[in-house]
Design a protein around this motif. Structure first.
Motif, PDB file in Angstrom:
ATOM      1  N   ARG A 178       6.252   0.217   5.388  1.00  9.34           N
ATOM      2  CA  ARG A 178       5.042  -0.426   4.860  1.00  9.34           C
ATOM      3  C   ARG A 178       5.372  -1.736   4.160  1.00  9.34           C
ATOM      4  O   ARG A 178       4.615  -2.719   4.267  1.00  9.34           O
ATOM      5  CB  ARG A 178       4.327   0.521   3.890  1.00  9.34           C
ATOM      6  N   GLU A 192       6.036  -4.230   6.974  1.00 13.21           N
ATOM      7  CA  GLU A 192       4.808  -4.591   7.689  1.00 13.21           C
ATOM      8  C   GLU A 192       3.918  -5.498   6.846  1.00 13.21           C
ATOM      9  O   GLU A 192       3.314  -6.451   7.362  1.00 13.21           O
ATOM     10  CB  GLU A 192       4.051  -3.316   8.080  1.00 13.21           C
ATOM     11  N   ASP A 197       0.853  -1.191   0.000  1.00 17.79           N
ATOM     12  CA  ASP A 197       0.000   0.000   0.000  1.00 17.79           C
ATOM     13  C   ASP A 197       0.893   1.247   0.000  1.00 17.79           C
ATOM     14  O   ASP A 197       1.561   1.533   0.985  1.00 17.79           O
ATOM     15  CB  ASP A 197      -0.906  -0.011   1.237  1.00 17.79           C
ATOM     16  N   THR A 198       0.897   1.969  -1.107  1.00 24.96           N
ATOM     17  CA  THR A 198       1.716   3.182  -1.223  1.00 24.96           C
ATOM     18  C   THR A 198       0.848   4.436  -1.286  1.00 24.96           C
ATOM     19  O   THR A 198       1.303   5.484  -1.760  1.00 24.96           O
ATOM     20  CB  THR A 198       2.612   3.107  -2.473  1.00 24.96           C
ATOM     21  N   THR A 231       8.658   5.718   5.579  1.00 22.00           N
ATOM     22  CA  THR A 231       7.311   5.140   5.606  1.00 22.00           C
ATOM     23  C   THR A 231       7.175   4.006   4.606  1.00 22.00           C
ATOM     24  O   THR A 231       6.594   2.953   4.914  1.00 22.00           O
ATOM     25  CB  THR A 231       6.270   6.231   5.306  1.00 22.00           C
TER      26      THR A 231
END
Length: 761
Positions: free
Chosen positions: A296, A299, A276-277, A292
């Motif tokens: 991501r 994660e 998810d960007t 970030t």
């Protein structure tokens, strides 16, 4: 190649351990394109390493080719994480020059002009075709791939067999790199159309591989992969409401084309990880964005931990299996020194070779690192006016007798002689491209005093036995200026200079906060500077100057400081020293700045108006002290002392504004005074500035100043003390600082507000 061979030994050793422990399927990791969003690949690779997933092949497109290519030569996930965080991406993804180690005059240009480009008249620029030529990216890839810059077989010569994809726009075909020069292949794979210039190889013109195959799982399958783990970073499909501006339209065109083969390649993927960007784009290279995106990716992979562990069964390795990461060489590649075996100059004149040898002591030094290599290529482009410059480090053994000689020189014989004999050296190849005919600069600014202003610069080199160049500057606005400099470079640091300049000035002069005069005049200058030592931090000049003042008109009172003005000429002798070690021209956090000068003003080379000439002594000194990563204190002392029976008004002391020499050469800033005001002949001041950075590019500045003035030096402390203060907010944009300043002083007794956008000139 020696370095490649060492990595291959480690890789083969690991594979032999795999085959003796268990027979398994071959695994490929496929990394999609996506610009800055591809930083998420690093987070996924961290988890795959943690889970012990063996990787036999790696393929990628665009940013995926960069991450994958570096991983294939020995950068593990942690070293990739460290590498991308320390890069200055605002520099890497532009064509700006890194002038930190160049001369002060070169560094000054970087903070005057917002645009700079080189042109070769009469020759076609084969590197054209995009807003960004990508020279800094190419140079970074060259440094990161030290030991792998020659033509290689990506299957047999790399630690992990690798392939990447580009698009040939000549016939719209897909080009898969299984061999060649690794830095060039990565650069071609990420050449986003229009944004970056394409890469030309033979008859091919190559752009971003995402135009044909943004997720090359089929390439991995063709290489022999039996299990495919894929990582993609594309966002959700756009709807009509999402497409509005020019950039969003271009982005959508690229995204639609990147769908080629996408579904088919997903169908042959065993584990697909879609990161998810949201909130980030292809150009999101800020530190916050990189942090970030990597997080991501990590994660997401951790949420699929059970799937990753389960995949081990499909691969054919036990759950307890953990591969050994044998990549000891790569993390040090940007800092390690390499022993120089030889230096070869390609496509350069003997004069240019001599210049580089003198400037960098290439005949005397015996080692090189990435930092020095970058300094040399920057000098080739800036000092010698080459369009492109390349420094390749090719591994090569030194003869035993030369190693022994160097060991003795360095005082390590015989203790480390054996270690040196077993180490690799490098053959340094310095390759120049076409020489630029001109270097064009452009700057623009806006403020509430002068409104809009434009400045253009043109550097033109001469093809002479002794390097020479001319620097032409044109300023358009309320104050107009045309200036030409002819500089001779007989040595690497000495630059005798001839200068001719014309200034058409329109200046408002204030008295205690109220506008008193408006003076319009033309100033003609000619200067010869026989001694001009221009170094990284120092500039020392000695010269003779002629000034002619032609006053057009003066609006305001008929009497006062200026009195009745008449046309006049002057001859002056000058000595100047300029030192600057500050880490940033606009918002420094460490270092010092010191300027001092002495001039003797006459009207006949000896006297002024029949009396002794006027002496001008001036200096300013500022230090920066960082109390933490965001807060900096900057004390400064400065002043100008004029001695002589006659002091022409056009050379009298003036204060006001934020900069030295902004409207006239002798102008000095003073907090709380927004416009230029005349003061007495003796003036000294002290200033303290507090600088607070907010976020990545915002700054709040608090400035307080005190000053003393007098007609004669001995009365300097007898007069009323000037006190002023101001507060300012600036945002550091690509076009220069944009902000607002508010101030108040006991001289003007009224507040002022000043708006500014752009670099000062």
């Amino acid at each position: 190649m020696a370095v490649a061979a060492m990595l291959m030994v480690g890789h083969v050793s690991a594979e032999q351990n795999d085959s003796t422990d268990v027979k398994r399927k071959k695994v490929a990791v496929v990394l999609s394109g996506g610009g800055a969003k591809g930083m998420a690949h690093i987070g996924v690779l961290k988890v795959l390493e943690k889970a012990g997933i063996p990787i036999d092949y790696i393929t990628g497109t665009s940013m995926g080719s960069i991450i994958g290519g570096l991983y294939s030569i020995g950068y593990n996930a942690n070293s990739l994480d460290s590498m991308v965080r320390v890069q200055d991406w605002s520099y890497v993804i532009t064509d700006k020059e890194d002038l930190r180690n160049q001369s002060l005059s070169d560094r000054r240009k970087q903070y005057t002009y917002v645009y700079s480009t080189g042109m070769t008249i009469g020759k076609r620029n084969m590197n054209a075709g995009g807003f960004i030529k990508g020279k800094n990216l190419a140079e970074l890839f060259q440094q990161l791939c030290t030991g792998f810059t020659d033509s290689l077989d990506f299957t047999n010569d790399l630690a992990i067999p690798f392939a990447c994809v580009a698009t040939n726009i000549v016939d719209n075909s897909e080009v898969v790199f299984h061999s060649g020069k690794l830095p060039q292949a990565m650069r071609a794979s990420m050449a986003i159309p229009v944004a970056f210039s394409p890469v030309r190889i033979g008859d091919m013109i190559l752009v971003d591989g995402g135009m044909k195959n943004n997720y090359p799982a089929d390439v991995a399958r063709a290489m022999g992969a039996e299990v495919i783990i894929g990582v993609t970073v594309q966002g959700a499909p756009k709807v009509a409401e999402d497409i509005g501006g020019t950039m969003s339209i271009l982005s959508q065109i690229i995204d639609v084309n990147c769908k080629n083969k996408y579904d088919e390649n997903l169908a042959i993927t065993d584990l697909h990880l879609q990161v998810d960007t949201k909130g980030y784009g292809s150009a999101s290279f800020s530190q916050t964005a990189i942090d970030t995106l990597i997080r991501r990716g990590e994660e997401l992979a951790m949420r699929h931990w059970d799937d990753i562990i389960a995949l081990k069964s499909l691969i054919g390795v036990p759950e307890s299996y953990h591969r050994e990461i044998l990549y000891p060489l790569r993390p040090k590649v940007m800092t390690e020194k390499h022993c120089i075996t030889n230096v070869t100059y390609e496509n350069m004149t003997p004069q240019d070779e001599r210049f580089l040898r003198q400037k960098f002591n290439l005949n005397k030094i015996d080692s090189i690192d990435a930092k020095l290599a970058q300094q040399i290529t920057t000098s080739m482009r800036v000092d010698l006016f080459y369009q492109t410059a390349e420094c390749r480090l090719v591994p090569e053994k030194l003869p035993i007798d030369e190693l022994s000689r160097r060991a003795v020189i360095h005082g390590i014989w015989p203790e480390k002689q054996k270690e040196w004999e077993e180490s690799d050296g490098v053959h340094v190849y310095l390759t120049a491209g076409n020489r630029k005919s001109v270097q064009l600069h452009a700057g623009v600014r806006y403020d509430t005093e002068e409104y809009a202003a434009l400045q253009l610069g043109l550097d033109i080199p001469f093809r002479t036995a002794i390097p020479m160049n001319t620097d032409i500057t044109l300023r358009l606005g309320k104050r107009m200026m045309a200036r030409g400099e002819l500089t001779i470079h007989p040595f690497s640091i000495s630059r005798p200079t001839l200068v001719y300049a014309f200034h058409r000035n329109d200046i408002d002069i204030y008295s205690e906060g109220d506008r008193d005069y408006n003076v319009r005049y033309n100033q003609f200058q000619a200067e010869i500077i026989p001694i001009n030592h221009d170094l990284r931090h120092f500039n020392i000049q000695y010269g003779l100057r002629w000034d002619y003042m032609h006053y057009r008109n003066m609006l305001g009172t008929e009497t006062g400081i200026l009195g009745t003005l008449k046309n006049e000429h002057f001859y002056s002798y000058h000595a100047r020293i300029n030192y600057n070690s500050e880490d940033d021209w606009q918002f420094p956090t460490r270092g010092a700045r010191f300027k001092a000068g002495y001039s003797y003003l006459t009207d006949n080379f000896a006297k002024l108006d029949g009396k002794a000439g006027m002496s001008d002594v001036n200096a300013n000194w500022r230090m920066s002290f960082s109390l933490n990563s965001r807060f900096t204190l900057q004390p400064m002392i400065y002043g100008r002392l004029l001695f002589g029976t006659v002091v022409p008004p056009s050379f009298g002391n003036t204060i006001g504004g934020d900069w030295f020499g902004h409207y006239v050469e002798q102008q000095m800033p003073f907090a709380g005074i927004g416009n230029m005001e005349y003061i007495d002949h003796q003036f000294v001041a002290a200033q303290l500035q507090a600088q607070q950075r907010i976020g990545g590019n915002s700054y709040v500045l608090l400035r307080a100043a005190v000053g003393q003035q007098a007609g004669v030096l001995k009365e300097l402390l007898d007069h009323h003390t000037l006190i002023g203060g101001q507060i300012a907010y600036f945002y550091n944009t690509l076009f220069g600082p944009a902000g607002v300043t508010a101030g108040y002083s006991n001289r003007t007794k009224k507040p002022y507000i000043y708006l500014n956008l752009g670099y000062e000139f």
